[in-house]
Design a protein around this motif. Structure first.
Motif, PDB file in Angstrom:
ATOM      1  N   ALA A  34      38.349  42.247  34.516  1.00  0.00           N
ATOM      2  CA  ALA A  34      38.830  40.896  34.820  1.00  0.00           C
ATOM      3  C   ALA A  34      40.316  40.760  34.512  1.00  0.00           C
ATOM      4  O   ALA A  34      41.063  40.130  35.284  1.00  0.00           O
ATOM      5  CB  ALA A  34      38.025  39.868  34.039  1.00  0.00           C
ATOM      6  N   LEU A  35      40.760  41.343  33.416  1.00  0.00           N
ATOM      7  CA  LEU A  35      42.172  41.274  33.049  1.00  0.00           C
ATOM      8  C   LEU A  35      43.048  41.985  34.075  1.00  0.00           C
ATOM      9  O   LEU A  35      44.106  41.478  34.454  1.00  0.00           O
ATOM     10  CB  LEU A  35      42.374  41.875  31.662  1.00  0.00           C
ATOM     11  CG  LEU A  35      43.768  41.776  31.060  1.00  0.00           C
ATOM     12  CD1 LEU A  35      44.175  40.315  30.888  1.00  0.00           C
ATOM     13  CD2 LEU A  35      43.817  42.492  29.731  1.00  0.00           C
ATOM     14  N   LEU A  36      42.612  43.147  34.543  1.00  0.00           N
ATOM     15  CA  LEU A  36      43.380  43.873  35.564  1.00  0.00           C
ATOM     16  C   LEU A  36      43.450  43.081  36.870  1.00  0.00           C
ATOM     17  O   LEU A  36      44.501  43.040  37.519  1.00  0.00           O
ATOM     18  CB  LEU A  36      42.764  45.250  35.810  1.00  0.00           C
ATOM     19  CG  LEU A  36      42.973  46.269  34.694  1.00  0.00           C
ATOM     20  CD1 LEU A  36      42.085  47.490  34.918  1.00  0.00           C
ATOM     21  CD2 LEU A  36      44.428  46.673  34.591  1.00  0.00           C
ATOM     22  N   LEU A  37      42.348  42.456  37.258  1.00  0.00           N
ATOM     23  CA  LEU A  37      42.351  41.656  38.491  1.00  0.00           C
ATOM     24  C   LEU A  37      43.298  40.474  38.397  1.00  0.00           C
ATOM     25  O   LEU A  37      44.060  40.205  39.329  1.00  0.00           O
ATOM     26  CB  LEU A  37      40.940  41.154  38.808  1.00  0.00           C
ATOM     27  CG  LEU A  37      39.949  42.154  39.361  1.00  0.00           C
ATOM     28  CD1 LEU A  37      38.606  41.478  39.612  1.00  0.00           C
ATOM     29  CD2 LEU A  37      40.456  42.787  40.635  1.00  0.00           C
ATOM     30  N   THR A  38      43.233  39.755  37.283  1.00  0.00           N
ATOM     31  CA  THR A  38      44.070  38.560  37.156  1.00  0.00           C
ATOM     32  C   THR A  38      45.536  38.883  36.918  1.00  0.00           C
ATOM     33  O   THR A  38      46.404  38.143  37.376  1.00  0.00           O
ATOM     34  CB  THR A  38      43.560  37.642  36.024  1.00  0.00           C
ATOM     35  OG1 THR A  38      43.534  38.367  34.811  1.00  0.00           O
ATOM     36  CG2 THR A  38      42.189  37.103  36.337  1.00  0.00           C
ATOM     37  N   SER A  39      45.834  39.968  36.241  1.00  0.00           N
ATOM     38  CA  SER A  39      47.231  40.269  35.935  1.00  0.00           C
ATOM     39  C   SER A  39      47.967  40.952  37.087  1.00  0.00           C
ATOM     40  O   SER A  39      49.186  40.889  37.137  1.00  0.00           O
ATOM     41  CB  SER A  39      47.331  41.125  34.676  1.00  0.00           C
ATOM     42  OG  SER A  39      46.750  42.385  34.887  1.00  0.00           O
ATOM     43  N   HIS A  40      47.238  41.604  37.989  1.00  0.00           N
ATOM     44  CA  HIS A  40      47.908  42.333  39.073  1.00  0.00           C
ATOM     45  C   HIS A  40      47.718  41.708  40.443  1.00  0.00           C
ATOM     46  O   HIS A  40      48.335  42.156  41.404  1.00  0.00           O
ATOM     47  CB  HIS A  40      47.428  43.791  39.101  1.00  0.00           C
ATOM     48  CG  HIS A  40      47.909  44.577  37.939  1.00  0.00           C
ATOM     49  ND1 HIS A  40      49.190  45.029  37.808  1.00  0.00           N
ATOM     50  CD2 HIS A  40      47.272  44.977  36.811  1.00  0.00           C
ATOM     51  CE1 HIS A  40      49.336  45.679  36.677  1.00  0.00           C
ATOM     52  NE2 HIS A  40      48.178  45.657  36.046  1.00  0.00           N
ATOM     53  N   GLY A  41      46.876  40.725  40.584  1.00  0.00           N
ATOM     54  CA  GLY A  41      46.667  40.084  41.880  1.00  0.00           C
ATOM     55  C   GLY A  41      45.607  40.801  42.695  1.00  0.00           C
ATOM     56  O   GLY A  41      45.398  42.009  42.569  1.00  0.00           O
ATOM     57  N   ALA A  42      44.939  40.044  43.554  1.00  0.00           N
ATOM     58  CA  ALA A  42      43.762  40.532  44.279  1.00  0.00           C
ATOM     59  C   ALA A  42      44.064  41.643  45.285  1.00  0.00           C
ATOM     60  O   ALA A  42      43.240  42.524  45.486  1.00  0.00           O
ATOM     61  CB  ALA A  42      43.075  39.372  44.972  1.00  0.00           C
TER      62      ALA A  42
END
Length: 149
Positions: A34-42
């Motif tokens: 979840a952190l990787l998705l939110t911090s780097h964009g979809a």
């Protein structure tokens, strides 16, 4: 904000592992995903491989923690090498196959496989004597005489 969250996740993973004997990856993989998705964009490359990154991070940490545990048990004389050695080729083959397959497995499939793994592990822990309730079996292995499962 990214690094303090990683530190908090690591602390929570360590606490769940300490309390239950497992759980670091159960806790850390979904949160890191979840952190990787939110911090780097979809739409980014990182987001497309976020589940692979999260699982690989957890697996890497397991290598070091299992090596440390093996070393400590060996020093304490409580490790049965005759039982461990036959497992080594299967573990190595599984690691090689997993590393080879990781780029080819879609992130959605990996998420569902991880969810299935979580459910099976929790069900196993719930049903197996000794985790939630005391078992009646005794171990007769050297160094474990009289220990209850």
């Amino acid at each position: 904000m990214f690094y303090p969250l990683l530190g908090l996740f690591g602390l929570c993973a360590g606490i769940t592992t300490l309390l239950f004997g497992f759980g670091g990856g159960f806790f850390a993989v979904p949160l890191l995903y979840a952190l990787l998705l939110t911090s780097h964009g979809a739409g980014t490359e990182v987001a497309q491989h976020a589940m692979q990154i999260a699982v690989a991070t957890s697996a890497t940490l397991m290598i070091f923690s299992s090596a440390l545990a093996t070393w400590r048990h060996h020093r304490a004389g409580s490790l049965r090498w005759d039982l461990v050695r036959p497992l080594a080729p299967a573990i190595a083959m599984g690691a090689l196959l997993g590393a080879w397959a990781a780029p080819y497995v879609a992130s959605a499939w990996l998420r569902w496989l991880f969810i299935a793994y979580l459910l099976l592990s929790l069900l196993d822990a719930w049903l197996r004597p000794g985790f939630l309730r005391a078992g009646e079996q005794r171990l007769d292995a050297p160094g474990n005489a009289g220990t209850r499962l």
